[in-house]
Enzyme design. Structure first.
Site, PDB file in Angstrom:
ATOM      1  CG  HIS A  47      49.175  39.905  32.069  1.00 51.69           C
ATOM      2  ND1 HIS A  47      49.027  40.977  32.731  1.00 51.69           N
ATOM      3  CD2 HIS A  47      48.522  38.939  32.686  1.00 51.69           C
ATOM      4  CE1 HIS A  47      48.110  41.163  33.501  1.00 51.69           C
ATOM      5  NE2 HIS A  47      47.638  39.788  33.623  1.00 51.69           N
ATOM      6  CG  HIS A  71      47.445  36.308  37.743  1.00 53.83           C
ATOM      7  ND1 HIS A  71      48.549  36.860  37.350  1.00 53.83           N
ATOM      8  CD2 HIS A  71      46.333  36.830  36.934  1.00 53.83           C
ATOM      9  CE1 HIS A  71      48.172  37.737  36.482  1.00 53.83           C
ATOM     10  NE2 HIS A  71      47.152  37.969  36.294  1.00 53.83           N
ATOM     11  CD  GLU A  75      39.928  34.795  34.192  1.00 58.61           C
ATOM     12  OE1 GLU A  75      40.246  34.853  35.458  1.00 58.61           O
ATOM     13  OE2 GLU A  75      39.662  35.737  33.472  1.00 58.61           O
ATOM     14  CG  ASP A  76      42.792  33.803  30.359  1.00 61.57           C
ATOM     15  OD1 ASP A  76      41.607  33.905  30.541  1.00 61.57           O
ATOM     16  OD2 ASP A  76      43.591  34.697  30.830  1.00 61.57           O
ATOM     17  CG  ASP A 139      45.469  40.930  37.131  1.00 61.79           C
ATOM     18  OD1 ASP A 139      46.059  40.676  35.975  1.00 61.79           O
ATOM     19  OD2 ASP A 139      44.307  40.574  37.063  1.00 61.79           O
ATOM     20  CG  ASP A 259      47.610  72.459  47.809  1.00 61.59           C
ATOM     21  OD1 ASP A 259      47.255  72.821  46.952  1.00 61.59           O
ATOM     22  OD2 ASP A 259      46.726  72.159  49.015  1.00 61.59           O
TER      23      ASP A 259
END
Ligand code: MN
Length: 671
Positions: A47, A71, A75-76, A139, A259
């Site tokens: 990812h 990134h 957080e993880d 992301d 269009d």
């Protein structure tokens, strides 16, 4: 994806890339995420690598790429932001922390609050460094690409959030490529049925369209050669979502849209753009009203191009977009193009700086919002309206461009210019004609505000008519300056008028109704209540909806019998507050017939103007009758209109207020 592939992609435009450091960041992230899997079963590290790869297309700088690889680490995983900072420096750590959500632990009792607070933090950090937004967009794009692996109910929530927050951001930054892909992905999840239908329809006509495109391109190519203009011609089908949006906006079927074909001509010099436009118009007959010069007047997000729609091969309407190479890069990569293309003369660098400043004006608005609002939910809601909505651009009498959210009125414009202009405003001149201050502005309008020294306070009713929170906050502040006596008078005047509109009377409220209001707003007595209305603490809609039910005001609902909407193929949608559309199915959704009475100065075109304004709102006129009055040239009009709800009736009232010649109007209560 291999790390070597990623490095190769970056080196295309970053020849001096520090490969060692790049690999170090990769190994750091891979080790941190070791053992974690994505929903699709792949290693988690895929990812951040895909996110980084997307960013190489936007040609971001080295620090941003490294931050993208890292990134999700704080957080993880167990590695903290401090460790990232120690290893890779402060600049990079700031970017990473900007995209990191707030701690799950701290918010374990309220995950919704965590979402909102995290978004807020993200915006505030982004205001300091726009590179954070680019990482977040990349992301989100990769998460949307892989959304089919996520639980179904979560899919819809994420898709809606993307449509309401990230698509508008991409739009503001002019990162067209990302915006368009995000939109299409959201479309498939939010409106799956319509997506499939449209895809099917478009596929049916694809072969024919290809043929037309080829013919048109060849014809133009010959002509360009003859005139010795170097140009690159690109053609590609329009995105499904942009077609869907047009269908909703114009209430048309796919077959009626003319269009669907778009051809892009990319030239070297600005002058060439106009020469190519001339050539195209010699080859094909242009459609009137469809020529747009976004080079002389760029769009709010900085977009530049010439647009024209012509009757192409076989008379098929075909849109051309003509631009220079430089405009092209800008339109594809938006702010990223300005941010990272640092090479070139210092004059160019100054220009770039100016561009960035111009395009990040909304960042200031974000900071402004943050100052005024106490609740975080309000922050996001207001952000959606003030900043992330589609923008219109209007002009001051000096030709300065001002962008405002769609639906903004003359008052929003006045308060945008200056608080004093707003507070002293007495009239609006729009394209040289006078209109009420509450008139809704449109792109291209030249707007002038008339002021008067004798008026020092805004009118109480303005509070309910403005679109931007900026204007609303300023009006509220000014109203708070009133004396108690002034507030009381303003409250009475305002409520008397509002009750009259709905066919009710303020002085006929029963004691029971008054007690209900006092209790609901925790007021000691009636006078205090009226004062609170007068200084803007209590809004009209709160009062009305407390006292009356929808049926009290609108009568009994009708469900069928809409003879003009039998066509079930019609895409029935209307815009809700944000970018989402609400489906409308007229055979099942109830609607109401409301009787109105109005008094007007008889003039040519009055009923036409009324019809146009109502049509814009989707309000049907069911019955209409005009009768003379005792006063010469003054008439009474009785009409029955069909609305879906109270909001639509309110909008109809607002529209009527903007029509020249209507002196007075109100609802007639059903007896
Ligand atoms: Mn991520």
């Amino acid at each position: 994806m291999q790390i070597s592939t990623l490095i190769k992609q970056a080196k295309v435009y970053l020849p001096k890339l520090d490969e060692k450091r790049f690999k170090r960041a990769y190994v750091f992230a891979r080790n941190a995420h070791a053992g974690q899997k994505r929903m699709d079963g792949s290693e988690y590290i895929t990812h951040p690598m895909e996110v980084t790869s997307i960013l190489t297309h936007l040609r971001v700088d080295e620090t941003t790429l490294l931050a993208a690889i890292l990134h999700d680490v704080p957080e993880d995983t167990k590695r903290t932001i401090e460790e990232v900072e120690k290893e890779f420096g402060r600049d990079l750590a700031f970017l990473v922390s900007g995209v990191t959500k707030l701690s799950k632990m701290k918010y374990r009792h309220n995950m919704v609050e965590r979402q909102v607070d995290s978004l807020k933090k993200f915006f505030l950090h982004s205001a300091r460094d726009l590179r954070i937004i680019l990482i977040k967009l990349a992301d989100r794009l990769h998460n949307m690409r892989t959304l089919n692996y996520v639980r179904q109910e979560k899919q819809l929530r994420i898709a809606k959030e993307t449509m309401e927050i990230y698509v508008p951001i991409a739009n503001l930054l002019g990162v067209w490529e990302v915006k368009s892909e995000l939109e299409n992905l959201c479309f498939a999840y939010i409106y799956p049925k319509e997506y499939d239908q449209l895809k099917h329809l478009i596929q049916k006509t694809a072969a024919y369209q290809q043929k037309i495109l080829k013919g048109t391109t060849q014809k133009l190519q010959r002509e360009l050669k003859k005139n010795r203009i170097q140009a690159e011609i690109q053609s590609r089908p329009k995105s499904l979502y942009s077609i869907f949006r047009k269908m909703v906006d114009r209430e048309q079927q796919v077959e009626d849209l003319n269009d669907l074909l778009a051809i892009r001509v990319i030239v070297k010099e600005r002058d060439d753009c106009y020469r190519v436009l001339g050539l195209i118009h010699e080859l094909f007959r242009p459609k009137s009203g469809r020529i747009k010069d976004y080079i002389a007047v760029p769009k709010a997000n900085g977009y530049q191009s010439l647009h024209t729609t012509v009757f192409g091969v076989d008379g098929t309407p075909t849109e051309f977009q003509i631009r220079t190479q430089e405009m092209h890069i800008e339109s594809e990569y938006g702010i990223a193009a300005h941010y990272f293309y640092k090479e070139g003369s210092s004059a160019r660098w100054t220009k770039i700086q100016r561009e960035i400043k111009k395009r990040s004006g909304w960042v200031k608005e974000v900071l402004e919002l943050q100052k005024d609002l106490k609740s975080n939910t309000d922050f996001i809601e207001n952000l959606k309206i003030d900043v992330l909505q589609d923008r219109i651009f209007v002009f001051t009498p000096h030709g300065d461009m001002i962008d405002l959210p769609q639906g903004a009125t003359g008052l929003d414009f006045a308060y945008h210019i200056h608080t004093d202009v707003g507070d002293h405003a007495v009239g609006l001149s729009r394209n040289g004609q006078s209109y009420p201050l509450t008139f809704v502005l449109e792109t291209g309008d030249t707007v002038k505000i008339m002021t008067s020294k004798t008026q020092t306070l805004p009118k109480r009713e303005w509070l309910e008519k403005v679109k931007t929170n900026l204007a609303r906050n300023k009006i509220r502040l000014a109203l708070k300056r009133q004396t108690q006596e002034q507030a009381y008078e303003a409250g009475v005047e305002f409520l008397t008028r509002e009750f009259h509109l709905y066919g009710e009377k303020l002085d006929r409220l029963s004691e029971k109704q008054k007690d209900l209001l006092l209790a609901a707003f925790e007021m000691k007595n009636w006078r205090e209540f009226i004062e609170a209305v007068g200084n803007g603490t209590i809004s009209e809609s709160e009062i009305i909806s407390l006292l009356y039910s929808t049926e009290d005001l609108l009568g009994t609902p009708h469900r069928t019998g809409h003879d003009y909407s039998i066509n079930t193929n019609k895409i029935g949608y209307r815009k809700s507050g944000t970018r989402l559309f609400t489906p409308v199915n007229s055979s099942t959704t109830p609607f109401y017939r409301v009787s109105l009475s109005m008094e007007c100065n008889d003039r040519v075109g009055l009923l036409r103007d009324l019809g146009i304004e109502f049509a814009k709102l989707g309000v049907n006129i069911y019955q209409i009758g005009v009768r003379p009055t005792k006063v010469l040239e003054r008439v009474k009009v009785d009409l029955i209109i069909e609305v879906m709800d109270l909001d639509q009736l309110r909008n109809a009232f607002d529209a009527m207020e903007g029509i020249d010649g209507i002196i007075e109007f109100h609802r007639i209560a059903a007896s």
